[in-house]
Design an enzyme around this catalytic site. Sequence first.
Site, PDB file in Angstrom:
ATOM      1  N   CYS A  83      -0.924  58.564  -7.635  1.00  0.00           N
ATOM      2  CA  CYS A  83      -0.322  58.506  -6.463  1.00  0.00           C
ATOM      3  C   CYS A  83      -0.791  58.580  -5.143  1.00  0.00           C
ATOM      4  O   CYS A  83      -1.736  57.553  -4.944  1.00  0.00           O
ATOM      5  CB  CYS A  83       1.176  59.248  -6.638  1.00  0.00           C
ATOM      6  SG  CYS A  83       2.464  58.974  -5.480  1.00  0.00           S
ATOM      7  N   HIS A 192       3.163  57.346 -11.754  1.00  0.00           N
ATOM      8  CA  HIS A 192       2.961  58.936 -12.206  1.00  0.00           C
ATOM      9  C   HIS A 192       3.017  58.685 -13.629  1.00  0.00           C
ATOM     10  O   HIS A 192       3.952  58.661 -14.346  1.00  0.00           O
ATOM     11  CB  HIS A 192       4.252  59.593 -11.643  1.00  0.00           C
ATOM     12  CG  HIS A 192       4.267  59.980 -10.344  1.00  0.00           C
ATOM     13  ND1 HIS A 192       3.710  61.141  -9.850  1.00  0.00           N
ATOM     14  CD2 HIS A 192       4.701  59.250  -9.317  1.00  0.00           C
ATOM     15  CE1 HIS A 192       3.648  61.238  -8.317  1.00  0.00           C
ATOM     16  NE2 HIS A 192       4.487  60.195  -7.918  1.00  0.00           N
ATOM     17  N   GLU A 194       2.586  61.241 -15.606  1.00  0.00           N
ATOM     18  CA  GLU A 194       3.148  62.424 -16.076  1.00  0.00           C
ATOM     19  C   GLU A 194       4.531  62.418 -16.234  1.00  0.00           C
ATOM     20  O   GLU A 194       5.459  63.145 -16.659  1.00  0.00           O
ATOM     21  CB  GLU A 194       2.808  63.642 -15.305  1.00  0.00           C
ATOM     22  CG  GLU A 194       3.447  63.738 -13.722  1.00  0.00           C
ATOM     23  CD  GLU A 194       2.671  62.886 -12.815  1.00  0.00           C
ATOM     24  OE1 GLU A 194       3.101  63.206 -11.506  1.00  0.00           O
ATOM     25  OE2 GLU A 194       1.889  62.092 -13.210  1.00  0.00           O
TER      26      GLU A 194
END
Length: 211
Positions: A83, A192, A194
């Site tokens: 990011c 992202h 994750e």
Amino acid sequence: MAQKKVVVLDYGSGNVRSAVRALEAAGAEVELTADPEKVMSADGLVVPGVGAYASVMQQLTKLGALRWIGRRIAGGQPVLGICVGHQIFFEQGVEHGVKTAGMGEWPGSVERLQADVIPHMGWNTVRPPQNSKLFAGIEDERFYFVHSYGVQKWEFDVTQPAMTPPQVTWSTHGTPFVAAVENGALSAVQFHPEKSGDAGKRLLANWLETL
């Protein structure tokens, strides 16, 4: 095969625990720290980032982390940006008319996306190049984005014939923007991983395989 040791850089950025958990799920031994020795000795370093470009650069500068990151890159030690941690590797960020210098590893200016809906929030497809290591096996998957700014022009000048140009992955929200870059030891993604489910886990596992 022994677990790869990964440091997630702890410099005050929010929401880093999810990155730690995702890397652990992908098979890494992970530590959240700002200890210079651990940052430099890890098999891989992850630089997260949320919020404003200028704020992230200020926090990294105050900590002295830009020097550690630069030394790792210069020494061929793997680094992954996420990011805003992706955006800082470009020449500059421009927010509300204010320009903030980045690390300058790649050309380009991080500027507000030209789109009807801002921020760009949610799942989107990407267009990776052939032979991408990060996106191997997940070329057609969707990834989760949350951002209002991005690099919309890529002009990489290869001045040395032996230099291999970076591999650039694109996505589109209103206008095309750089979604990921793979450049030797340095890789970075605008989205992202994750928060990207199985596709994000696979991408992180792919990165771990390069360490």
